[in-house]
Design an enzyme around this catalytic site. Structure first.
Site, PDB file in Angstrom:
ATOM      1  N   ASN A  78       0.520  -6.539  -0.031  1.00  0.00           N
ATOM      2  CA  ASN A  78       0.051  -7.601   0.854  1.00  0.00           C
ATOM      3  C   ASN A  78      -0.791  -8.563   0.021  1.00  0.00           C
ATOM      4  O   ASN A  78      -1.920  -8.240  -0.344  1.00  0.00           O
ATOM      5  CB  ASN A  78      -0.785  -6.956   1.986  1.00  0.00           C
ATOM      6  CG  ASN A  78      -1.437  -7.994   2.877  1.00  0.00           C
ATOM      7  OD1 ASN A  78      -1.129  -9.186   2.808  1.00  0.00           O
ATOM      8  ND2 ASN A  78      -2.351  -7.543   3.729  1.00  0.00           N
ATOM      9  N   LYS A  87      -2.066 -11.295   0.905  1.00  0.00           N
ATOM     10  CA  LYS A  87      -3.048 -11.993   1.747  1.00  0.00           C
ATOM     11  C   LYS A  87      -3.044 -13.493   1.431  1.00  0.00           C
ATOM     12  O   LYS A  87      -2.024 -14.034   1.034  1.00  0.00           O
ATOM     13  CB  LYS A  87      -4.427 -11.365   1.573  1.00  0.00           C
ATOM     14  CG  LYS A  87      -4.388  -9.852   1.775  1.00  0.00           C
ATOM     15  CD  LYS A  87      -5.742  -9.270   1.899  1.00  0.00           C
ATOM     16  CE  LYS A  87      -5.624  -7.760   1.871  1.00  0.00           C
ATOM     17  NZ  LYS A  87      -6.881  -7.095   2.036  1.00  0.00           N
ATOM     18  N   HIS A 109      -2.569  -5.929  11.128  1.00  0.00           N
ATOM     19  CA  HIS A 109      -3.464  -5.671   9.987  1.00  0.00           C
ATOM     20  C   HIS A 109      -4.906  -5.879  10.457  1.00  0.00           C
ATOM     21  O   HIS A 109      -5.168  -6.725  11.318  1.00  0.00           O
ATOM     22  CB  HIS A 109      -3.120  -6.633   8.841  1.00  0.00           C
ATOM     23  CG  HIS A 109      -3.890  -6.330   7.601  1.00  0.00           C
ATOM     24  ND1 HIS A 109      -5.173  -6.773   7.397  1.00  0.00           N
ATOM     25  CD2 HIS A 109      -3.577  -5.584   6.508  1.00  0.00           C
ATOM     26  CE1 HIS A 109      -5.610  -6.317   6.220  1.00  0.00           C
ATOM     27  NE2 HIS A 109      -4.656  -5.597   5.663  1.00  0.00           N
ATOM     28  N   GLU A 117      -4.578   2.474   7.890  1.00  0.00           N
ATOM     29  CA  GLU A 117      -5.501   1.686   7.074  1.00  0.00           C
ATOM     30  C   GLU A 117      -6.910   1.770   7.669  1.00  0.00           C
ATOM     31  O   GLU A 117      -7.274   0.940   8.526  1.00  0.00           O
ATOM     32  CB  GLU A 117      -5.049   0.226   7.051  1.00  0.00           C
ATOM     33  CG  GLU A 117      -3.747   0.001   6.329  1.00  0.00           C
ATOM     34  CD  GLU A 117      -3.791  -1.310   5.548  1.00  0.00           C
ATOM     35  OE1 GLU A 117      -3.598  -1.274   4.336  1.00  0.00           O
ATOM     36  OE2 GLU A 117      -4.050  -2.352   6.158  1.00  0.00           O
ATOM     37  N   GLY A 148     -10.603  -3.085   0.979  1.00  0.00           N
ATOM     38  CA  GLY A 148     -11.445  -4.003   0.196  1.00  0.00           C
ATOM     39  C   GLY A 148     -12.730  -3.357  -0.283  1.00  0.00           C
ATOM     40  O   GLY A 148     -13.679  -4.052  -0.628  1.00  0.00           O
ATOM     41  N   SER A 208      -7.980   0.336  -0.625  1.00  0.00           N
ATOM     42  CA  SER A 208      -8.542   0.592  -1.963  1.00  0.00           C
ATOM     43  C   SER A 208      -7.702   1.564  -2.784  1.00  0.00           C
ATOM     44  O   SER A 208      -8.254   2.348  -3.573  1.00  0.00           O
ATOM     45  CB  SER A 208      -9.989   1.093  -1.868  1.00  0.00           C
ATOM     46  OG  SER A 208     -10.807   0.095  -1.310  1.00  0.00           O
ATOM     47  N   GLY A 266      -3.456  -3.946  -1.190  1.00  0.00           N
ATOM     48  CA  GLY A 266      -4.011  -5.297  -1.180  1.00  0.00           C
ATOM     49  C   GLY A 266      -4.214  -5.753  -2.615  1.00  0.00           C
ATOM     50  O   GLY A 266      -3.279  -6.221  -3.276  1.00  0.00           O
TER      51      GLY A 266
END
Ligand code: PEP
Length: 256
Positions: A8, A10, A93, A165, A171, A211, A232
């Site tokens: 992803n 983003k 998400h 998730e 993050g 992460s 991510g």
């Protein structure tokens, strides 16, 4: 069973940068029959990237879609518009749930819109730090899965993926522990079993996201019930992303 590695991106990389990054990935990304590799660039980059990639090497996903097929919905992109362009779409998400206030109804409608338009939805579920602290993880996961899959038929479930998730791990500096992941995946599969039966629950791909990187990803991929990773930051670092696809292929072989 097949493993899935989904990146992803983003709101990163403009069209030109996306093209350069895809060219870089293409140099070393293996084509493995037991791994489905998916990249999710921004809407703007989907069309040019689609013309650039070898679709056997990587598939395309959108990061979001709107659930109406067409109409006066300024700024939105529908699943109907993505039809034929992307094979996957992320739905629910945590960025969408918590920054853009999407609720369970929006997410349920988006799952249905994706299926209606022959796009595989990746239904993202996960508890916040506060919900986890309050001991509500099971409740939240069951609710999100039940609501997201409401009105999905048994035949359509074949096309659905679920990504666990935990919001607190996204993050951040560390993923959830393997034990936490295994417990959450079990909760998710049990909920699917209540709705669709044992066989369907065993078959539905459940991914982990939050992460994960090359260092911790192999262990996560090998943990019970995990069929892949939703990445991510690591998806924007070519050696990390390629390394995880290779790791998934190896682990896929062992768990066949
Ligand atoms: C995500 O946003 O879905 C995600 C998994 O991000 P990161 O890997 O950077 O934690």
């Amino acid at each position: 069973m097949k493993k899935y590695i989904i990146g992803n991106w983003k709101m990163n990389l403009n069209v030109h940068e996306s093209s350069l990054f895809v060219a870089k990935l293409a140099q070393s990304l293996p084509i493995k029959r037991n791994v489905e590799t998916v990249i999710c660039p921004s809407f703007l980059s989907l069309q040019p990237v689609s013309l650039q990639i070898n679709h056997r090497q990587m598939k395309l996903g959108a990061q979001n879609c709107y659930w109406r097929d067409e109409g006066a919905f300024t700024g939105e992109v529908s699943a109907a518009q993505l039809r034929g362009l992307t094979q996957y779409v992320l739905v629910g998400h945590s960025d969408r749930r918590y920054i853009f206030s999407e609720d369970d109804r929006d997410i349920r409608f988006k799952v249905q819109a994706a299926l209606r338009n022959c796009i595989r939805p990746v239904l993202c579920v996960g508890e916040t730090e506060m919900e986890r602290g309050d001991g509500d993880t099971e409740h939240v996961l069951c609710d999100q899965v039940a609501s997201g899959l409401m009105n999905v038929s048994s035949e359509q479930l074949d096309q659905v993926l679920i990504a666990y998730e935990p919001v607190w791990a996204i993050g951040s500096t560390a993923p959830a522990t393997n034990d936490d992941i295994a417990a959450a995946v079990k909760i998710i599969r049990t909920q699917v079993e209540h709705m669709f039966g044992k066989a369907a629950a065993a078959e539905v791909p459940v991914l982990y996201g939050g992460s994960s990187n090359l260092e911790n990803g192999k262990d996560i991929l090998a943990s019970t019930g995990v069929d892949g990773l939703l990445l991510g930051r690591s998806s924007l670092i070519a050696p990390e992303f390629v390394g995880l696809v290779n790791a998934a292929a190896e682990i896929g072989k062992e768990t066949k």
